[in-house]
Enzyme design. Structure first.
Site, short mmCIF file in Angstrom:
data_model
loop_
_atom_site.label_atom_id
_atom_site.label_comp_id
_atom_site.label_asym_id
_atom_site.label_seq_id
_atom_site.Cartn_x
_atom_site.Cartn_y
_atom_site.Cartn_z
N ASN A 6 0.85 -1.19 0.00
CA ASN A 6 0.00 0.00 0.00
C ASN A 6 0.88 1.24 0.00
OD1 ASN A 6 -2.39 1.63 0.37
ND2 ASN A 6 -1.82 1.84 2.52
N HIS A 40 0.91 5.19 1.31
CA HIS A 40 0.24 6.05 2.29
C HIS A 40 0.95 7.40 2.30
CE1 HIS A 40 -2.15 6.99 5.81
NE2 HIS A 40 -1.06 7.51 6.35
N SER A 50 5.01 6.77 2.14
CA SER A 50 5.55 5.45 2.51
C SER A 50 4.85 4.37 1.71
CB SER A 50 5.28 5.15 4.00
OG SER A 50 5.77 6.16 4.83
N ASP A 97 -2.50 0.67 8.20
CA ASP A 97 -1.27 1.46 7.96
C ASP A 97 -0.14 1.13 8.93
OD1 ASP A 97 -2.69 2.78 5.94
OD2 ASP A 97 -3.36 4.37 7.28
#
Ligand code: GAR
Length: 204
Positions: free
Chosen positions: A111, A113, A140, A149
């Site tokens: 992912n 972020h 990130s 997260d």
């Protein structure tokens, strides 16, 4: 690198798809170790869908409306498996994935972020960064774990926070960094140079 040697990647989106575009552009290079074989959006009119179609990548809209998280995730899981996906990139995908999905795809979902994790997990990131008077923010890319997260970081890109910033100007500067960072991080994972081992991101 021939298509057969590239890792088949699925990208999950909910919005404009700027990060998706960066991944599509990177993966069009012969030397890039991933090819995007499917884009899934949970939002019917997400701008990123047109980007995928323009690149000749199949798209699927799987709406989350009126479904439990488990049913939605099972449909996403089935679509990814049908397409032969081996690695999943979340690119502005604004749904929380169930523990079951994350466990089934452990070390195979990454992912992006818009903060320097572990700082500023969750939403309203740029507003909170400005409220706190931070001098630096950034982006990130991390492995996805059940906690939001909170997964091990693969790569980060810092950007300055300016005294004149609004959430919008800061978001735009972070997004620029994201567009460079995500292809770099995807390459690292596809080449096996960063792996998830015993809950940590290990660089080899
Ligand atoms: C990006 O800034 C991404 O980091 C963020 O949403 C934006 C999507 O933009 N993702 C999250 O906040 C995930 N929690 P895009 O659709 O234009 O790539």
């Amino acid at each position: 690198m021939t298509a057969a040697h590239k890792i088949p990647v699925g990208v999950l989106i909910s919005g404009l798809g700027n990060n998706l575009q960066a991944l599509l552009d990177a993966s069009s290079a012969e030397s890039f170790p991933a090819r995007i074989v499917l884009v899934i959006s949970n939002i019917e009119h997400a701008g990123g869908l047109a980007r995928a179609s323009a690149a000749g990548v199949p798209v699927q809209i799987i709406t989350h409306k009126g479904k439990t998280r488990e049913v939605f995730d099972a449909q996403v899981d089935a679509a990814l498996r049908d397409a032969g996906v081996e690695l999943v990139c979340l690119a502005g995908f604004m749904r929380i994935l169930s523990d079951g999905f994350v466990r089934a795809w452990e070390s195979k979902v990454i992912n992006i972020h818009p903060s320097l994790l572990p700082a500023y997990r969750g939403t309203r990131v740029h507003e909170r960064v400005l409220e706190a008077g931070e001098k630096q923010s950034g982006a990130s890319v991390h492995f996805v774990v059940p906690e939001l997260d909170a997964g091990p970081v693969i790569a980060q890109a810092p950007v300055p926070v300016l005294a004149t910033d609004t959430p919008e100007t800061l978001a735009a500067r972070v997004l620029e960094a994201e567009l460079r960072l995500y292809p770099t991080a995807l390459r690292l994972v596809c080449e096996g140079r960063v792996k998830l081992e015993n809950g940590a991101a290990v660089t080899t």
